[in-house]
Design an enzyme around this catalytic site. Structure first.
Site, PDB file in Angstrom:
ATOM      1  N   SER A  31      57.885  40.572 -10.819  1.00 41.98           N
ATOM      2  CA  SER A  31      59.178  40.575 -10.143  1.00 41.98           C
ATOM      3  C   SER A  31      59.318  39.354  -9.254  1.00 41.98           C
ATOM      4  O   SER A  31      58.340  38.697  -8.935  1.00 41.98           O
ATOM      5  CB  SER A  31      59.293  41.832  -9.270  1.00 41.98           C
ATOM      6  OG  SER A  31      59.012  42.975 -10.036  1.00 41.98           O
ATOM      7  N   GLY A  88      54.711  36.882  -9.431  1.00 42.20           N
ATOM      8  CA  GLY A  88      54.814  35.955  -8.308  1.00 42.20           C
ATOM      9  C   GLY A  88      54.077  36.482  -7.086  1.00 42.20           C
ATOM     10  O   GLY A  88      53.552  37.594  -7.087  1.00 42.20           O
ATOM     11  N   LYS A 100      51.491  39.869  -1.780  1.00 43.55           N
ATOM     12  CA  LYS A 100      52.616  40.208  -2.646  1.00 43.55           C
ATOM     13  C   LYS A 100      53.711  40.781  -1.766  1.00 43.55           C
ATOM     14  O   LYS A 100      53.473  41.261  -0.690  1.00 43.55           O
ATOM     15  CB  LYS A 100      52.184  41.257  -3.675  1.00 43.55           C
ATOM     16  CG  LYS A 100      51.126  40.806  -4.650  1.00 43.55           C
ATOM     17  CD  LYS A 100      51.695  39.960  -5.757  1.00 43.55           C
ATOM     18  CE  LYS A 100      52.742  40.748  -6.514  1.00 43.55           C
ATOM     19  NZ  LYS A 100      53.937  40.000  -6.848  1.00 43.55           N
ATOM     20  N   GLY A 101      54.919  40.759  -2.266  1.00 45.81           N
ATOM     21  CA  GLY A 101      56.038  41.332  -1.533  1.00 45.81           C
ATOM     22  C   GLY A 101      55.853  42.823  -1.329  1.00 45.81           C
ATOM     23  O   GLY A 101      55.120  43.478  -2.059  1.00 45.81           O
ATOM     24  N   GLY A 102      56.524  43.363  -0.382  1.00 45.69           N
ATOM     25  CA  GLY A 102      56.412  44.788  -0.086  1.00 45.69           C
ATOM     26  C   GLY A 102      57.642  45.562  -0.500  1.00 45.69           C
ATOM     27  O   GLY A 102      57.906  46.627   0.029  1.00 45.69           O
ATOM     28  N   GLU A 109      54.133  46.843  -9.581  1.00 41.27           N
ATOM     29  CA  GLU A 109      53.442  45.564  -9.750  1.00 41.27           C
ATOM     30  C   GLU A 109      51.928  45.773  -9.726  1.00 41.27           C
ATOM     31  O   GLU A 109      51.199  45.192 -10.536  1.00 41.27           O
ATOM     32  CB  GLU A 109      53.844  44.584  -8.645  1.00 41.27           C
ATOM     33  CG  GLU A 109      55.245  44.047  -8.779  1.00 41.27           C
ATOM     34  CD  GLU A 109      55.681  43.216  -7.594  1.00 41.27           C
ATOM     35  OE1 GLU A 109      56.641  42.463  -7.757  1.00 41.27           O
ATOM     36  OE2 GLU A 109      55.082  43.322  -6.501  1.00 41.27           O
ATOM     37  N   LYS A 127      54.279  28.403  -1.252  1.00 40.07           N
ATOM     38  CA  LYS A 127      53.500  29.636  -1.076  1.00 40.07           C
ATOM     39  C   LYS A 127      52.051  29.363  -0.676  1.00 40.07           C
ATOM     40  O   LYS A 127      51.293  30.274  -0.409  1.00 40.07           O
ATOM     41  CB  LYS A 127      53.511  30.467  -2.372  1.00 40.07           C
ATOM     42  CG  LYS A 127      54.888  30.677  -2.970  1.00 40.07           C
ATOM     43  CD  LYS A 127      55.785  31.462  -2.059  1.00 40.07           C
ATOM     44  CE  LYS A 127      57.170  31.600  -2.661  1.00 40.07           C
ATOM     45  NZ  LYS A 127      57.748  32.889  -2.472  1.00 40.07           N
TER      46      LYS A 127
END
Length: 135
Positions: A31, A88, A100-102, A109, A127
């Protein structure tokens, strides 16, 4: 295309080119903003290869991109053995630890990453961190 989008595209294309093999039949797709470029590169592969491949998305976003591209979509319950997953990250350090994003897709993921024989993080220059959390 902005310089940032060019960097995302370059990172995504390189990840697909180096880690998605013609023998891979199940590919996880993560994502985030870089995934748009991952899917674009996957769509540039030989259509016969893509016709023999199932793509396992981690989010509504990646599912939509894959379906819009005419690719076959499955889920991790159907395909628990994933050849490679590309996703990503928000931040990556020199030891390849990543944040990683939350967001809403975080659990999926993790599940798809764990099911993969190989897990590839796509990250552009923004990043990169010396220490996780500095950004």
């Amino acid at each position: 295309m902005s310089l940032i989008e060019q960097a995302k595209q370059k990172a995504a294309y390189q990840a697909v080119d180096e880690h998605v093999l013609p023998s891979h039949r199940v590919i996880g797709v993560g994502s985030g903003s870089t995934v748009v470029h991952v899917v674009a590169r996957l769509l540039q592969r030989d259509p016969e290869l893509n016709a023999k491949t199932v793509f396992v998305p981690t989010s509504f976003q990646s599912r939509g991109l894959l379906l819009d591209g005419g690719l076959t979509v499955g889920d991790v319950e159907q395909y628990p053995d994933i050849d490679v997953t590309i996703d990503g990250a928000d931040e990556v350090d020199s030891q390849l630890n990543a944040i990683k994003g939350g967001g809403a897709a975080h659990l999926q993921e993790k599940v798809v990453a764990e099911a993969a024989k190989k897990f590839v993080i796509v990250a552009d220059y923004r990043k990169d961190s010396k220490v996780l959390g500095e950004q």
